[in-house]
Design a protein around this motif. Structure first.
Motif, short mmCIF file in Angstrom:
data_model
loop_
_atom_site.label_atom_id
_atom_site.label_comp_id
_atom_site.label_asym_id
_atom_site.label_seq_id
_atom_site.Cartn_x
_atom_site.Cartn_y
_atom_site.Cartn_z
N PHE A 97 0.84 -1.20 0.00
CA PHE A 97 0.00 0.00 0.00
C PHE A 97 0.87 1.25 0.00
O PHE A 97 1.82 1.36 0.78
N GLU A 98 0.56 2.18 -0.87
CA GLU A 98 1.35 3.40 -1.00
C GLU A 98 0.56 4.60 -0.45
O GLU A 98 -0.54 4.88 -0.90
N PHE A 99 1.16 5.25 0.52
CA PHE A 99 0.55 6.45 1.09
C PHE A 99 1.00 7.68 0.31
O PHE A 99 2.08 7.69 -0.27
N GLU A 100 0.15 8.69 0.30
CA GLU A 100 0.43 9.91 -0.45
C GLU A 100 0.37 11.10 0.50
O GLU A 100 -0.68 11.68 0.72
N HIS A 198 4.89 8.14 7.42
CA HIS A 198 4.81 9.59 7.54
C HIS A 198 6.21 10.18 7.78
O HIS A 198 6.66 11.11 7.08
N ALA A 199 6.91 9.64 8.77
CA ALA A 199 8.25 10.14 9.10
C ALA A 199 9.22 9.93 7.95
O ALA A 199 10.13 10.74 7.73
N ALA A 200 9.02 8.85 7.19
CA ALA A 200 9.93 8.54 6.09
C ALA A 200 9.87 9.58 4.98
O ALA A 200 10.84 9.75 4.23
N GLN A 201 8.74 10.31 4.87
CA GLN A 201 8.58 11.25 3.77
C GLN A 201 8.65 12.72 4.21
O GLN A 201 8.47 13.61 3.38
N LEU A 202 8.87 12.97 5.48
CA LEU A 202 8.97 14.36 5.93
C LEU A 202 10.29 14.99 5.48
O LEU A 202 11.31 14.30 5.37
N PRO A 203 10.30 16.28 5.23
CA PRO A 203 11.56 16.98 4.92
C PRO A 203 12.51 16.88 6.11
O PRO A 203 12.09 16.79 7.26
N ASP A 204 13.80 16.94 5.84
CA ASP A 204 14.80 16.85 6.91
C ASP A 204 14.59 17.92 7.98
O ASP A 204 14.77 17.66 9.17
N SER A 205 14.22 19.12 7.57
CA SER A 205 14.08 20.23 8.51
C SER A 205 12.91 20.04 9.47
O SER A 205 12.80 20.76 10.45
N CYS A 206 12.03 19.07 9.19
CA CYS A 206 10.93 18.80 10.10
C CYS A 206 11.34 17.84 11.22
O CYS A 206 10.67 17.74 12.24
N LEU A 207 12.44 17.14 11.01
CA LEU A 207 12.88 16.15 11.99
C LEU A 207 14.06 16.65 12.81
O LEU A 207 14.09 16.50 14.01
N THR A 208 15.03 17.24 12.15
CA THR A 208 16.22 17.74 12.85
C THR A 208 16.62 19.08 12.27
O THR A 208 16.26 19.42 11.14
N SER A 209 17.41 19.81 13.00
CA SER A 209 17.95 21.06 12.49
C SER A 209 18.96 20.76 11.39
O SER A 209 19.77 19.84 11.50
N THR A 210 18.91 21.53 10.32
CA THR A 210 19.81 21.29 9.21
C THR A 210 20.14 22.60 8.51
O THR A 210 19.30 23.49 8.45
N ALA A 211 21.33 22.70 8.00
CA ALA A 211 21.74 23.92 7.28
C ALA A 211 21.53 23.76 5.79
O ALA A 211 21.78 24.68 5.03
N ASN A 212 21.02 22.59 5.38
CA ASN A 212 20.83 22.32 3.96
C ASN A 212 19.37 22.52 3.58
O ASN A 212 18.47 22.24 4.37
N ALA A 213 19.13 22.96 2.36
CA ALA A 213 17.76 23.10 1.86
C ALA A 213 17.13 21.74 1.75
O ALA A 213 17.75 20.78 1.34
#
Length: 369
Positions: A97-100, A198-213
């Protein structure tokens, strides 16, 4: 099982086309009847052609055909729904099953569901109310809209299941309440990519602080102030619920509701149709989200019930210019714009509601793979 369900759906598609054609013919017959003089003799199919009949009698027969057509269409829709439920469960069980997950305004989602539901409930004689209870501490500036990441299509299916059950097991004239509760989490939860889809598809900046876009969905994602300040993002707790004054649920039956092919009050369930898969699949959809939990609150049989789900997501806002930003800790709040309430009477602070219901909520453990 999947093969069988696909084979069953093929003739159902053809049956739907036939019923649609029949409904068109019935509409044409009604139009023809209206154009005929009221004194014209009309033959009935069950009588000799020479036997006249009144237009009223023919109109009654057309009405009966229309009722049969509607009943057949209802049964076809029910069978198609069962096939879809089984196919969903098969995909989930096989891990296919694929979540969107997408970003969307939470208030817009809530109000769209309420707007679509209201006429359906009113046509069934129900009293429908919708209210949104928003944490006043959310750092939403004036003119900004609250967004988050979620599979809104699947969550809409869960809400539809709740609302359908509430209507099915409530007597006419009863009250049904659709509620959204939003509160700011005191700290940023530590989710890893492998915790849930859900966590697998979140942007990096939503999980940890990051200096990258961050990138998401193949493109540039909303900018994050963490790119400059390296602060943790703010996260929000969302709770959607549907409360009714219907049949209620006994404590010993609560856990059974979310198991595959499990039904309580089987006779009542058969009156409304279904296989007992709806809540089981809803559970999978909800638990695919960070902190996703689903459950029911009820004092017992005949005392109504409240089905709910909740999940957590990063706080994302859209400013009046249409720019979407992930909010970090330390963001100052100006004037809050909340989704509002379609029924303000009886609303209490979100923190109070959450505390009052904390001890009564029934949560289910994660399903065994």
């Amino acid at each position: 099982l999947s093969y069988i369900m696909h084979e069953v759906r093929n003739p159902l598609g053809a049956a739907c086309l036939l019923v649609s054609e029949q409904q068109i013919l019935i509409a044409d017959l009604r139009g023809l009847l209206l154009r005929l003089p009221s004194t014209s003799p009309l033959p009935l199919p069950a009588q000799p052609v020479s036997t006249p009949s009144s237009p009223d009698r023919v109109a009654a027969l057309i009405g009966s055909l229309d009722e049969i057509s509607v009943a057949v269409q209802t049964q076809i829709d029910q069978m198609a729904s069962i096939c879809n439920d089984v196919l969903h469960l098969e995909k989930v069980s096989s891990g296919k099953f694929e979540f969107e997950f997408s970003i969307r305004c939470v208030a817009e989602f809530f109000h769209d569901v309420a707007k679509e539901t209201r006429p359906v409930m009113h046509s069934s004689g129900m009293s429908f109310h919708a209210e949104a209870l928003i944490d006043p501490s959310l750092p939403l500036q004036k003119g900004c809209r609250l967004f988050t990441f979620a599979d809104f299509v699947r969550l809409r299916q869960v809400i539809s299941n709740f609302l359908s059950n509430a209507r099915k097991f409530s007597a006419s004239g009863r009250k049904i309440t659709f509620r959204l509760q939003v509160r700011l989490l005191p700290s940023t939860p530590k989710y890893e990519r492998g915790d849930c889809p859900h966590a697998a598809q979140l942007p990096d900046s939503c999980l940890t602080s990051t200096a990258n876009a961050s990138t998401w969905g193949g493109g540039k994602f909303p900018k994050s102030k963490a790119n400059e300040e390296r602060e943790d993002p703010l996260w929000v707790h969302f709770r959607f619920s549907v409360a009714d004054e219907g049949a209620g649920v006994a404590p010993e039956d609560a856990a059974k509701l979310f198991k595959p092919y499990s039904q309580i009050r089987a006779g009542e369930q058969q009156n409304g149709g279904g296989t007992g898969l709806g809540l089981c699949i809803s559970r999978v959809f909800v638990e695919a989200h960070c902190g996703g939990r689903i459950g029911v609150v009820s004092e017992g049989r005949g005392k109504g019930s409240e089905f709910f789900f909740e999940f957590e997501g990063p706080l994302v806002v859209e400013d009046p210019g249409g720019e979407v930003t992930i909010i970090q800790k330390g963001t100052k709040k100006e004037t809050q714009e909340s989704p509002g309430s379609e029924h303000e009477q009886g609303s209490v602070p979100l923190s109070d509601l959450h505390q009052e219901q904390k001890d009564e909520q029934v949560f289910l453990p994660s399903p065994v793979n």
